[in-house]
Design an enzyme around this catalytic site. Sequence first.
Site: not given
Length: 207
Positions: A3, A184-187
Amino acid sequence: MREDYRSATLDVADLAPTWHEQLLAWIGAARAAGLPDANAMVLATGDDEHRLTTRTVLAKDVDDRGVTFFTNYTSEKSHQLRQTRQASATFPWLALQRQATVIGTVELLAREDTAEYWRTRPRGSQLGAWASPQSGVLRDRAALEELLASVTERFADDEEIPPPRHWGGWRIVPTHVEFWQGRTDRLHDRMRFRRTDQGWVVERLAP
Protein backbone atom coordinates in the site's frame (compact mmCIF):
# COMPACT_ATOMS: atom_id res chain seq x y z
CA MET A 1 0.52 -6.92 -0.40
CA ARG A 2 1.62 -3.33 -0.76
CA GLU A 3 0.00 0.00 0.00
CA ASP A 4 1.22 3.48 -0.82
CA TYR A 5 0.93 5.77 2.20
CA ARG A 6 -0.52 9.17 1.33
CA SER A 7 -2.72 10.17 4.26
CA ALA A 8 -0.46 12.72 6.00
CA THR A 9 2.99 14.26 6.39
CA LEU A 10 5.18 15.02 9.41
CA ASP A 11 7.84 17.68 9.91
CA VAL A 12 9.49 19.41 12.86
CA ALA A 13 6.99 22.26 12.69
CA ASP A 14 4.14 19.75 13.15
CA LEU A 15 5.46 18.40 16.43
CA ALA A 16 4.33 19.39 19.90
CA PRO A 17 6.99 20.95 22.15
CA THR A 18 7.57 17.68 24.04
CA TRP A 19 7.48 13.99 23.21
CA HIS A 20 4.68 13.26 25.70
CA GLU A 21 2.46 16.03 24.34
CA GLN A 22 3.01 14.68 20.83
CA LEU A 23 2.23 11.14 21.92
CA LEU A 24 -0.95 12.26 23.67
CA ALA A 25 -1.95 14.19 20.55
CA TRP A 26 -1.57 11.11 18.35
CA ILE A 27 -3.44 8.91 20.83
CA GLY A 28 -6.19 11.52 20.82
CA ALA A 29 -6.24 11.57 17.01
CA ALA A 30 -6.56 7.79 16.94
CA ARG A 31 -9.50 7.95 19.36
CA ALA A 32 -11.15 10.72 17.34
CA ALA A 33 -10.78 8.57 14.22
CA GLY A 34 -12.67 5.77 15.96
CA LEU A 35 -9.75 3.35 16.19
CA PRO A 36 -10.32 0.68 18.85
CA ASP A 37 -7.85 0.61 21.75
CA ALA A 38 -6.04 3.75 20.66
CA ASN A 39 -3.79 3.38 23.71
CA ALA A 40 -2.70 -0.17 22.81
CA MET A 41 1.05 -0.67 22.44
CA VAL A 42 3.22 -3.63 21.52
CA LEU A 43 5.61 -4.05 24.45
CA ALA A 44 8.99 -5.66 23.76
CA THR A 45 11.12 -7.10 26.57
CA GLY A 46 14.14 -9.37 26.80
CA ASP A 47 15.86 -11.52 29.39
CA ASP A 48 19.44 -12.25 30.44
CA GLU A 49 19.68 -14.97 27.81
CA HIS A 50 18.80 -12.49 25.03
CA ARG A 51 15.39 -14.02 24.35
CA LEU A 52 12.93 -11.40 23.17
CA THR A 53 9.19 -11.34 23.76
CA THR A 54 6.41 -9.06 22.52
CA ARG A 55 2.81 -8.67 23.57
CA THR A 56 0.13 -5.97 23.39
CA VAL A 57 -0.70 -4.02 26.55
CA LEU A 58 -2.65 -0.83 27.23
CA ALA A 59 -0.88 2.38 28.17
CA LYS A 60 -2.74 3.86 31.12
CA ASP A 61 -0.84 7.11 31.61
CA VAL A 62 1.48 9.30 29.56
CA ASP A 63 3.27 12.30 31.05
CA ASP A 64 6.72 13.85 31.16
CA ARG A 65 7.95 11.00 33.38
CA GLY A 66 7.11 8.24 30.90
CA VAL A 67 4.49 5.73 29.74
CA THR A 68 2.73 3.62 32.37
CA PHE A 69 1.07 0.22 32.12
CA PHE A 70 -0.14 -2.33 34.66
CA THR A 71 0.41 -6.08 34.91
CA ASN A 72 1.03 -9.05 37.14
CA TYR A 73 4.48 -8.79 38.76
CA THR A 74 4.94 -12.57 38.48
CA SER A 75 4.35 -12.55 34.70
CA GLU A 76 7.00 -13.24 32.09
CA LYS A 77 7.12 -9.57 31.11
CA SER A 78 7.73 -8.46 34.70
CA HIS A 79 10.38 -11.14 35.16
CA GLN A 80 12.21 -9.86 32.08
CA LEU A 81 11.81 -6.22 33.09
CA ARG A 82 13.35 -6.95 36.48
CA GLN A 83 16.30 -8.63 34.76
CA THR A 84 17.16 -5.99 32.17
CA ARG A 85 15.30 -2.83 33.25
CA GLN A 86 14.86 -2.09 29.53
CA ALA A 87 11.79 -1.98 27.29
CA SER A 88 10.47 -0.72 23.99
CA ALA A 89 6.83 -0.10 23.07
CA THR A 90 5.23 0.71 19.72
CA PHE A 91 1.77 2.22 19.25
CA PRO A 92 0.61 0.90 15.84
CA TRP A 93 -2.14 3.11 14.43
CA LEU A 94 -2.19 1.29 11.11
CA ALA A 95 -5.41 2.87 9.84
CA LEU A 96 -3.76 6.29 10.15
CA GLN A 97 -0.53 5.05 8.52
CA ARG A 98 1.48 6.09 11.57
CA GLN A 99 3.13 4.70 14.65
CA ALA A 100 5.09 5.90 17.67
CA THR A 101 7.88 4.00 19.45
CA VAL A 102 9.09 4.61 23.00
CA ILE A 103 12.48 3.19 24.07
CA GLY A 104 14.00 3.44 27.51
CA THR A 105 14.53 2.10 30.98
CA VAL A 106 11.76 0.93 33.30
CA GLU A 107 10.82 1.55 36.90
CA LEU A 108 8.19 0.16 39.23
CA LEU A 109 5.29 2.41 40.05
CA ALA A 110 4.80 3.40 43.68
CA ARG A 111 2.18 1.34 45.51
CA GLU A 112 0.02 4.41 46.13
CA ASP A 113 -0.04 5.10 42.38
CA THR A 114 -1.02 1.51 41.70
CA ALA A 115 -3.76 1.73 44.33
CA GLU A 116 -5.11 4.92 42.76
CA TYR A 117 -5.43 3.30 39.35
CA TRP A 118 -6.73 0.04 40.86
CA ARG A 119 -9.78 1.85 42.23
CA THR A 120 -10.81 2.83 38.70
CA ARG A 121 -10.87 -0.77 37.45
CA PRO A 122 -14.18 -2.65 37.15
CA ARG A 123 -14.74 -5.21 39.89
CA GLY A 124 -14.50 -8.05 37.37
CA SER A 125 -11.05 -6.89 36.28
CA GLN A 126 -9.98 -6.64 39.92
CA LEU A 127 -11.11 -10.21 40.57
CA GLY A 128 -9.35 -11.36 37.42
CA ALA A 129 -6.07 -9.85 38.62
CA TRP A 130 -6.39 -11.76 41.88
CA ALA A 131 -7.35 -15.00 40.13
CA SER A 132 -4.87 -15.27 37.27
CA PRO A 133 -1.35 -16.69 37.82
CA GLN A 134 -0.29 -14.78 34.71
CA SER A 135 2.10 -16.66 32.39
CA GLY A 136 1.74 -19.79 34.52
CA VAL A 137 0.68 -23.11 32.97
CA LEU A 138 -2.99 -24.02 33.49
CA ARG A 139 -4.56 -27.45 33.29
CA ASP A 140 -7.44 -26.07 31.18
CA ARG A 141 -9.95 -23.19 31.06
CA ALA A 142 -11.93 -24.76 33.88
CA ALA A 143 -8.92 -24.39 36.17
CA LEU A 144 -8.89 -20.63 35.56
CA GLU A 145 -12.61 -20.39 36.19
CA GLU A 146 -12.16 -22.30 39.44
CA LEU A 147 -9.56 -19.77 40.55
CA LEU A 148 -11.93 -16.94 39.68
CA ALA A 149 -14.77 -18.58 41.60
CA SER A 150 -12.52 -18.92 44.62
CA VAL A 151 -11.51 -15.24 44.75
CA THR A 152 -15.07 -14.15 43.96
CA GLU A 153 -16.22 -16.03 47.05
CA ARG A 154 -13.31 -14.68 49.09
CA PHE A 155 -14.27 -11.06 48.40
CA ALA A 156 -18.04 -11.57 48.21
CA ASP A 157 -18.71 -9.52 51.35
CA ASP A 158 -16.15 -6.80 50.61
CA GLU A 159 -17.39 -3.60 49.02
CA GLU A 160 -13.85 -2.72 47.96
CA ILE A 161 -11.22 -5.21 46.78
CA PRO A 162 -7.62 -4.30 47.62
CA PRO A 163 -4.92 -4.53 44.96
CA PRO A 164 -2.87 -7.73 45.25
CA ARG A 165 0.82 -7.38 46.10
CA HIS A 166 1.68 -9.32 42.94
CA TRP A 167 0.04 -6.74 40.67
CA GLY A 168 0.98 -3.17 39.82
CA GLY A 169 2.42 -0.65 37.45
CA TRP A 170 5.57 -0.22 35.40
CA ARG A 171 6.73 3.02 33.82
CA ILE A 172 8.88 3.20 30.69
CA VAL A 173 11.20 6.17 31.17
CA PRO A 174 12.15 7.07 27.60
CA THR A 175 15.52 7.91 26.17
CA HIS A 176 14.19 7.92 22.59
CA VAL A 177 10.68 8.48 21.22
CA GLU A 178 10.11 8.21 17.48
CA PHE A 179 7.06 9.35 15.54
CA TRP A 180 6.67 7.65 12.17
CA GLN A 181 4.31 8.79 9.43
CA GLY A 182 3.98 6.69 6.30
CA ARG A 183 4.72 8.47 3.00
CA THR A 184 4.59 7.57 -0.64
CA ASP A 185 7.35 5.47 -2.24
CA ARG A 186 8.49 4.35 1.23
CA LEU A 187 10.08 7.77 1.87
CA HIS A 188 8.47 7.92 5.29
CA ASP A 189 8.71 10.81 7.75
CA ARG A 190 10.54 9.81 10.94
CA MET A 191 10.93 12.37 13.71
CA ARG A 192 12.77 11.39 16.88
CA PHE A 193 12.96 13.00 20.31
CA ARG A 194 16.28 11.96 21.90
CA ARG A 195 17.27 12.67 25.49
CA THR A 196 20.74 14.12 26.06
CA ASP A 197 22.59 15.50 29.08
CA GLN A 198 21.49 18.97 27.95
CA GLY A 199 17.84 18.00 27.43
CA TRP A 200 15.75 16.68 24.59
CA VAL A 201 16.70 17.17 20.93
CA VAL A 202 14.57 16.52 17.85
CA GLU A 203 16.05 14.76 14.82
CA ARG A 204 14.77 13.68 11.43
CA LEU A 205 15.77 10.12 10.58
CA ALA A 206 16.14 8.65 7.11
CA PRO A 207 13.33 6.23 6.22
